[in-house]
Design a protein around this motif. Structure first.
Motif, short mmCIF file in Angstrom:
data_model
loop_
_atom_site.label_atom_id
_atom_site.label_comp_id
_atom_site.label_asym_id
_atom_site.label_seq_id
_atom_site.Cartn_x
_atom_site.Cartn_y
_atom_site.Cartn_z
N GLY A 1 -5.25 1.75 8.87
CA GLY A 1 -6.38 2.32 8.14
C GLY A 1 -7.07 1.30 7.27
N MET A 2 -6.29 0.33 6.78
CA MET A 2 -6.87 -0.70 5.94
C MET A 2 -7.77 -1.63 6.73
SD MET A 2 -4.01 -2.11 3.37
CE MET A 2 -3.41 -1.17 1.98
N CYS B 1 -10.38 -3.44 4.02
CA CYS B 1 -11.40 -2.82 4.87
C CYS B 1 -11.54 -1.37 4.46
CB CYS B 1 -10.99 -2.94 6.33
SG CYS B 1 -12.12 -2.13 7.42
N ALA B 2 -12.36 -1.12 3.47
CA ALA B 2 -12.47 0.22 2.91
C ALA B 2 -13.91 0.68 2.98
CB ALA B 2 -11.97 0.20 1.47
N GLY C 1 -6.58 5.04 4.17
CA GLY C 1 -7.00 3.74 4.68
C GLY C 1 -8.49 3.50 4.52
N ASN C 2 -9.26 4.59 4.56
CA ASN C 2 -10.71 4.50 4.41
C ASN C 2 -11.16 3.97 3.06
OD1 ASN C 2 -12.49 5.15 6.42
ND2 ASN C 2 -11.90 7.29 6.39
N VAL C 3 -10.32 4.15 2.05
CA VAL C 3 -10.72 3.74 0.71
C VAL C 3 -9.83 2.63 0.16
CG1 VAL C 3 -11.98 5.76 -0.09
CG2 VAL C 3 -9.49 5.78 -0.15
N SER C 4 -8.88 2.15 1.01
CA SER C 4 -8.02 1.09 0.49
C SER C 4 -8.47 -0.27 1.01
CB SER C 4 -6.56 1.37 0.87
OG SER C 4 -6.49 1.70 2.22
NA NA Z 1 -9.08 0.73 4.65
#
Ligand code: NA
Ligand code: NA
Lengths: 308, 215, 434
Positions: free
Chosen positions: C332-333, C379-380, C373-376
């Motif tokens: 996710g990252m 790659c967020a 993962g979308n906000v970490s």
């Molecule tokens: Na991410």
């Protein structure tokens, strides 16, 4: 040693996956041919994979004909060429003329098909809560918004069959059905019906087309391949495709039964209803196709469809 | 032209009364140099900037057009489909045509204004303004290299679509009408990064500390 | 694998040095692609095809609608109305933000649309009321993930269909974790703000006065209030997709802004559209380059190799589950959520099936994890998008974000992993899954 990517855009329920697995297994570890397998569209959806094979980025893919590169490829979506598995195998199966016909078109696009993969017959499926069962066409189609793939032949077919056709990409079909943006979807194979069972109440076996896919290779890559490697790949592919006919039919029945078990109502067209639908397609879609591919090819298909 | 701030974007959008203590505690980093200098420039550089004025105006009005056209088109589709019960199936394709031009012209315009979304630790760690300027110069150089490579592939892709005669699936319009937005987007990006690095270079020269100029 | 870590390290260094996030990933993708000798010719076409898909078209429309609503005076009246309820509570506006994200999630399947629609209105407003800008940005970014956990969710559809699972059951599995996460964020919002003195809180009033205030601002906001009613109405009645609903909102905002609230003039109208183009352009550029990086890695089977490596480390079920969470978090990252769900379904579903984890339970784990993962960083996409909407640099919102994630989302991932009933209860109750 030769290492190459094999990619397709469908999930593990799909016949593409079992074909790929059996291809890799039969190819074996000691052939010197190493497959870098990319299933489920992680390298792009089916149109993108078609294009990537044209460019040689993905040397081998299992995909459908993207007619935005050549409208003649709409031939692979042509309606009512066959309506049962036995005839389907005669027209599209190993040793048939179709592979050669398609390759004449594909070679212009730097592609070569090493085989035709049988998938399934297409159905019309109805969203939960709509309550309609459009079997008498075109009358019953009136007022039903139906999702079609974004290809001209699909839009025209369902307009001709009396529906209100709405092209929506495959990735958004589920949401569109769930939200009620459309009442129905066309071009649904048994596996896809089962995958979307939660939002469906009826599957009408219109069998309006028989879905075949291409086992594509990039022509440049294929021509540069060592002769024995190409021969090995071709013979394994032939073997896998031969076996896949039985498997595709079994899968179709299996997933239809699973969908029925999950509460989807499975409906067959009566003979009269089927004939009415066929008549519409032969009168509208076939003449248009003849303009694209010429009378010779269409003549062969008329014989196959038993209308000449 | 929309140009609310020449600073590296710091203030929250459309709000004048905000409290942001961290900013008050740190000395202002050097002004962020963008493609278009505020002071007058003459010579060849001046001519390029005069051309840029025209180019930017075209982008500006094109963005207004594509944004409105996109909205109008999608709204028309709702009316056609649900009020007049006859959807026009080509609308999604045309909507995307306006969409990609809106995206990629937007990308070029963002580069012009230096409004790309940034990370940002440098100015907190490095207090020497000259070092900050040098780092930014190098980063712009890297950006130019990367964007030029992408521009090359964008052009190659549009040519591929022209050569193969690819058309959209419903309207049967040439697909390069869509993909050429990438060329203008990346081409514009390279163009503006080059203008930016020119300004950064001039700024570096004019602000260099005495000691360093000798070496 | 070594080349991959070197490339990621390069990306991180470039990010820290304040390179535009998009170009940092672009450079990373180029370096990675070239050094591994893979074919980079399709990086651009792939990213182009993904960004130019119909699914993302809702984004510019919501950004346009949001900008015109703000300029025209609609947003201000809407928020005045909402504030007439919560304006007397310190941090009330933050709670409203979280709830709005959850409600928005019920009509939309993408968190980017949530940020575009909500962030644009709420961040400037919170900042105006004295919230630290970084806190406001982090709150919107973190809560936008609720749009993925409250169905519908595009990545979840992709996961379920790829894994051959019931989409409906997969949807239901993240509802309870999603609501819990929303509650946690509301609480954290109050906790983090308790010592912030800059926040303006209106004086306490007797109930009759409050009612009067609500009534007055309600009348003033009549045309503004009609807007969410129309949007939700057309989507729920099936009249329009979220994309089309955004265009309805936009077309509605124009006459209201020009003739009723009079915030729009011909000049502010065109500048607003170009403002919206700039916001859209900067977000699309980041997405474009992230798709490119994602493609470069998938081409080299990086996620698969990382997964195999970690799963080979132990045969204890709890350890493997922790490791899988770690890898999902890692995936996710580094990749976008759609590619992430495809990879999770292909790589891990077979492993968890073997371990005896219920596939619908695993769907919830994936849904919760990819949201994180979308906000970490690094790659967020959602985080950077919120930062782009707020026009802040990363240093200003990174710490508030990490605080929200460490005390909110991360514990939720573990709770979802180790308490299966949380995700299985609703699907069992409503769909009778076994
Ligand atoms: Na991410
Ligand atoms: Na949602």
């Amino acid at each position: 040693d030769e290492s190459f990517i094999l990619a397709h855009g469908m999930n593990t329920d799909h016949v593409f996956h079992s074909i790929s697995e059996s291809f890799m297994e039969k190819l074996g570890d000691d052939s010197g041919l190493e497959v870098d397998y990319h299933p489920a569209g992680d390298l792009g959806d089916w149109t993108s994979l078609f294009e990537q094979s044209m460019q040689g980025v993905v040397p081998m893919s299992l995909t459908w004909g993207a007619s935005d590169f050549d409208q003649r490829l709409d031939l692979s979506w042509l309606g009512y060429v066959v309506s049962n598995w036995e005839d389907a195998k005669k027209v599209y199966g190993p040793g048939s003329d179709m592979l050669g016909i398609y390759n004449d078109i594909l070679h212009d696009l730097d592609l070569h098909a090493i085989g035709l993969i049988p998938t399934d017959f297409g159905s019309v499926v109805i969203r939960k809560g709509v309550g309609k069962v459009p079997t008498t066409l075109p009358a019953d189609g009136s007022g039903i918004k139906i999702r079609v793939p974004g290809v001209a032949i699909a839009v025209d077919r369902f307009t001709n069959l009396g529906f209100s056709a709405v092209p929506i990409p495959l990735s958004e079909v589920y949401t569109a059905l769930q939200l009620g943006t459309v009442d129905a979807r066309s071009f649904s194979t048994a596996v896809e019906t089962y995958n979307m069972r939660d939002v469906l109440e009826t599957n009408i076996l219109t069998n309006d087309y028989f879905e075949t896919a291409f086992w594509l290779v990039s022509k440049d890559w294929w021509d540069d391949l060592a002769e024995e490697d190409a021969a090995k790949i071709q013979s394994v592919a032939d073997e896998v495709i031969e076996a896949s006919w039985e498997e595709a039919e079994a899968k179709s029945n299996e997933f239809l039964a699973k969908a029925e078990e999950a509460g989807v109502n499975i409906v067959n067209l009566s003979d009269a209803e089927m004939e009415a639908a066929k008549a519409i397609i032969y009168e509208t879609e076939w003449p248009e196709m003849e303009k694209l591919v010429g009378p010779e090819i269409m003549g062969k298909l008329r014989v196959a469809a038993g209308i000449e | 032209m929309v140009r609310e701030s020449k600073q590296h974007p710091r203030s929250p959008v459309q709000s004048d009364s905000y409290i942001y203590t961290a900013e008050n505690e740190n000395p202002e980093p050097p002004e962020y140099i963008t493609a278009v200098p505020e002071h007058d420039v003459d010579g060849f550089h001046g001519k390029v900037l005069a051309f840029e004025q025209v180019f930017a105006k075209i982008i500006y009005w094109a963005l207004v057009f594509f944004g409105l056209a996109l909205a109008a088109l999608m709204f028309t589709q709702v009316l056609l489909r649900y009020v007049f019960l006859s959807p026009f199936v080509g609308i999604e394709e045309i909507g995307l045509l306006f969409g990609v031009w809106f995206y990629f012209l937007g990308m070029a315009y963002v580069t012009r204004n230096g409004e790309h979304i940034h990370g940002g630790i440098l100015t907190l760690v490095v207090k020497n303004p000259h070092t900050v300027r040098k780092v930014r110069f190098v980063l712009t150089l890297l950006s130019i290299i990367a964007a030029s490579i992408f521009a090359f592939y964008a052009i190659r892709y549009a040519i591929f679509e022209i050569e193969k005669g690819r058309v959209s699936s419903y309207m049967r319009w040439p697909k390069w009408w869509w993909s050429s937005s990438l060329i203008i987007g990346f081409g514009g990006m390279v163009f503006y990064f080059i203008l930016q690095i020119t300004n950064q270079f001039l700024d570096l020269k004019s602000t260099a500390p005495q000691g360093e100029e000798k070496s | 694998m070594t080349l991959f870590f070197i490339s990621m390290a390069l990306v991180v260094v470039l990010l820290l040095a304040e390179m535009p996030i998009a170009l940092a990933f672009g450079t990373g993708a180029l370096v990675f692609g070239l050094s591994t000798g893979s074919d980079i010719s399709f990086l651009i076409p792939y990213a182009y095809q993904t960004t130019s898909g119909f699914a993302l078209l809702a984004l510019p429309l919501f950004v346009l609608a949001g900008t015109l609503m703000a300029e025209g005076g609609i947003s201000e009246r809407l928020l005045d109305f909402v504030n007439s309820f919560v304006g007397r509570i310190k941090g009330g506006l933050g709670a409203v933000t979280v709830i709005t994200c959850a409600l928005f999630g019920a009509i939309s399947g993408s968190s980017s649309a949530a940020i575009a629609a909500i962030g644009q209105i709420m961040i400037p407003r919170m900042v105006k009321e004295g919230y630290p800008a970084g806190h406001a940005t982090a709150l919107v970014a973190c809560s936008s993930v609720l749009a993925l956990m409250i169905p519908p969710s595009i990545p979840m559809i992709v996961f379920a269909i790829t894994g051959g699972l019931s989409v409906g059951a997969a949807f239901l599995s993240t509802i309870i974790p999603g609501i819990m996460l929303g509650v946690v964020y509301i609480v954290l919002n109050f906790v983090f703000l308790r010592n912030v003195d800059s926040i303006q809180v209106e004086d306490k009033l007797p109930p009759a006065e409050v009612a009067k205030h609500v009534y007055k601002s309600g009348i003033r906001a009549f045309w503004a209030l009609l807007m969410p009613v129309i949007i939700l109405g057309v989507i729920y009645s099936g009249v329009a997709t979220p994309t089309e609903a955004a265009s309805i909102a936009l077309v509605y905002a124009i006459p209201v802004g020009f003739f009723i609230y009079k915030g729009l003039t011909l000049k502010t109208f065109t500048t607003s559209i170009v403002r919206a183009a700039i916001t859209t352009g900067s977000i699309m550029t980041v997405l474009f380059f992230l798709f490119m990086m994602s493609r470069a890695m998938i081409l080299q089977q990086v996620p698969k190799e990382v997964a195999q490596l970690l799963v080979s480390l132990s045969d204890n079920k709890i350890v493997i589950m922790l490791l899988i969470n770690l890898v999902l978090l890692f995936i996710g990252m580094i990749v976008d959520d759609i590619s992430g769900s495809v990879l999770a379904a292909i790589i891990f579903l077979p492993v968890t099936n073997e371990l005896g984890i219920h596939p619908i339970h695993f769907a919830a784990i994936v849904g919760t994890n990819l949201g994180l993962g979308n906000v970490s960083p690094p790659c967020a996409p959602m985080l950077y998008m919120a930062g782009g909407v707020a026009k802040l640099t990363m240093d200003q919102y990174i710490w508030p974000t990490l605080k929200f994630l460490a005390f909110g989302h991360l514990p939720m991932v573990l709770i979802v992993t180790f308490i299966p009933e949380l995700s299985l209860w609703l699907p069992k109750l409503l769909m009778g899954i076994q």
